[in-house]
Design an enzyme around this catalytic site. Sequence first.
Site, PDB file in Angstrom:
ATOM      1  N   GLN A  64      26.657  66.768  90.618  1.00 21.80           N
ATOM      2  CA  GLN A  64      27.656  66.401  91.616  1.00 21.80           C
ATOM      3  C   GLN A  64      26.973  66.155  92.958  1.00 21.80           C
ATOM      4  O   GLN A  64      26.338  67.060  93.501  1.00 21.80           O
ATOM      5  CB  GLN A  64      28.680  67.541  91.725  1.00 21.80           C
ATOM      6  CG  GLN A  64      29.823  67.311  92.674  1.00 21.80           C
ATOM      7  CD  GLN A  64      30.691  68.562  92.785  1.00 21.80           C
ATOM      8  OE1 GLN A  64      30.221  69.614  93.219  1.00 21.80           O
ATOM      9  NE2 GLN A  64      31.943  68.461  92.383  1.00 21.80           N
ATOM     10  N   GLY A  65      27.074  64.956  93.494  1.00 24.70           N
ATOM     11  CA  GLY A  65      26.422  64.610  94.753  1.00 24.70           C
ATOM     12  C   GLY A  65      27.395  64.614  95.914  1.00 24.70           C
ATOM     13  O   GLY A  65      27.917  63.555  96.305  1.00 24.70           O
ATOM     14  N   TYR A  66      27.648  65.795  96.456  1.00 23.27           N
ATOM     15  CA  TYR A  66      28.578  65.915  97.582  1.00 23.27           C
ATOM     16  C   TYR A  66      27.863  66.363  98.852  1.00 23.27           C
ATOM     17  O   TYR A  66      27.797  65.636  99.830  1.00 23.27           O
ATOM     18  CB  TYR A  66      29.684  66.925  97.255  1.00 23.27           C
ATOM     19  CG  TYR A  66      30.782  66.424  96.337  1.00 23.27           C
ATOM     20  CD1 TYR A  66      30.760  65.163  95.762  1.00 23.27           C
ATOM     21  CD2 TYR A  66      31.867  67.246  96.038  1.00 23.27           C
ATOM     22  CE1 TYR A  66      31.766  64.727  94.928  1.00 23.27           C
ATOM     23  CE2 TYR A  66      32.892  66.816  95.201  1.00 23.27           C
ATOM     24  CZ  TYR A  66      32.835  65.564  94.649  1.00 23.27           C
ATOM     25  OH  TYR A  66      33.838  65.141  93.825  1.00 23.27           O
ATOM     26  N   SER A  67      27.346  67.595  98.867  1.00 27.55           N
ATOM     27  CA  SER A  67      26.794  68.178 100.090  1.00 27.55           C
ATOM     28  C   SER A  67      25.596  67.389 100.613  1.00 27.55           C
ATOM     29  O   SER A  67      24.811  66.845  99.832  1.00 27.55           O
ATOM     30  CB  SER A  67      26.377  69.626  99.840  1.00 27.55           C
ATOM     31  OG  SER A  67      27.491  70.431  99.531  1.00 27.55           O
TER      32      SER A  67
ATOM     33  N   GLU B 245      34.459  79.356 105.063  1.00 30.53           N
ATOM     34  CA  GLU B 245      35.041  78.767 106.271  1.00 30.53           C
ATOM     35  C   GLU B 245      35.951  77.594 105.921  1.00 30.53           C
ATOM     36  O   GLU B 245      37.052  77.450 106.479  1.00 30.53           O
ATOM     37  CB  GLU B 245      33.926  78.321 107.229  1.00 30.53           C
ATOM     38  CG  GLU B 245      33.142  79.464 107.862  1.00 30.53           C
ATOM     39  CD  GLU B 245      32.116  80.085 106.925  1.00 30.53           C
ATOM     40  OE1 GLU B 245      31.564  81.136 107.280  1.00 30.53           O
ATOM     41  OE2 GLU B 245      31.863  79.535 105.831  1.00 30.53           O
TER      42      GLU B 245
ATOM     43  N   GLU C   3      37.988  71.788  89.510  1.00 33.22           N
ATOM     44  CA  GLU C   3      36.938  72.782  89.696  1.00 33.22           C
ATOM     45  C   GLU C   3      37.530  74.160  89.968  1.00 33.22           C
ATOM     46  O   GLU C   3      36.979  75.180  89.553  1.00 33.22           O
ATOM     47  CB  GLU C   3      36.031  72.369  90.859  1.00 33.22           C
ATOM     48  CG  GLU C   3      34.854  73.296  91.077  1.00 33.22           C
ATOM     49  CD  GLU C   3      33.884  72.775  92.129  1.00 33.22           C
ATOM     50  OE1 GLU C   3      32.786  73.317  92.218  1.00 33.22           O
ATOM     51  OE2 GLU C   3      34.235  71.819  92.854  1.00 33.22           O
TER      52      GLU C   3
END
Length: 393
Positions: free
Chosen positions: A121-124, A371, A240
């Site tokens: 998964q390429g998110y951050s 957060e 998820e």
Amino acid sequence: MIRTSHFLDDAATWLGEALTLLRAQHAEAASHTPSCRQDWNRMLCDTDLVALTWPEDRGGRALPTATLIAFHEMCARHRAPQPINSIAHAILAPTLLMFGTSEQKARFLPGIRNGTEIWCQGYSEPRTGSDLSSVRTRAARQSNGHWLLNGHKIWTTQGHLAKWCFALVRTDPAGVAHRGLSFMLVDMQAPGVRVEPIRQLTGETDYAEVFFENVEVPANQVLGAEGEGWRIAMAAAEYERGVYFLPRVVMLEQELAQLQDELAAAAVPPAERHVLEHRLQSIVDLCRVVRSRVDKVLDAVAAGETPGIEGAMLKLLWSETRQQVQEFRLELLGESALLGPEAIDSHPEPAAVVREFLWSRAETIVAGTSEIQRNIVAERTLGLPKDRGAHAK
């Protein structure tokens, strides 16, 4: 092949036999290792157990979601490893089934079902973290209709093992925040993709940095319409925080039982024991809240609904409660805690506790930081204004 008509009974029999075979090759303490997780993924795929709720015309069994939930809980209670391709099984596959074209489903679902293609998964990204609306990885459309991808992802789970990556990419340079993002399916072996594994505190390399340098992405590898990336990513996040999360809650309950046994066996003065037992009771109460939350989420999922705000609250409660459990267990180890996770062969029990303590420190960060989860709860439940701090620079 497990019969559909008596699925859970047959699955329980298979599970006991399969785990006996797996444990002959991998000790339970090695369940987190890539080799163990890859072998377990293969066993699930070979027995047709990764597409339980998929439609039959896509190679699935078309079983109800409640059966999928029961099977996942059964695996967790037997301490089965997390399969190496669980991101694809539980997050990408349902997203593909909802948003993918017929051609995309025909291309990508078989590799997930038979275990030949691992996904990440390429998110951050650096400097953006869990703030997905600040994605800087960009793709520009070329004259041939394809996209040229450039950018940098970080904390990409099993990026060094994956054949494919589903990534959130900015395709409209004028787009602000979540507008102008697209959901791309990127070949990790394409020219211009570079992967650098990240060594963690535990000594393992589950994460990686991924660099995209003029990577060509065919037009048919955008999931959904251009600019729909945020909507699709939010739908994927719902998956998820649904069934995918259940094994973690079961594991927390098992670790709580271990903590209770460890405290009962610890040699501590009566006055100190009273304080520790009071502290333990507060954790027991938190675990009951986590279980009630996961049951609520799973009831919604089984009814065809999305977890919604309950998913954010569950992730927040689970991650912070697990940190308390692991910190307590570490304290009870005493000087054995100095051994570190690398002592797994000579001192497997204390090394395993240290490893889980170190791993738990990341769990308030992965899958959305505490957060971020608190912001979601504040905005959607309490009606507070959105946090604009991330976009004020």
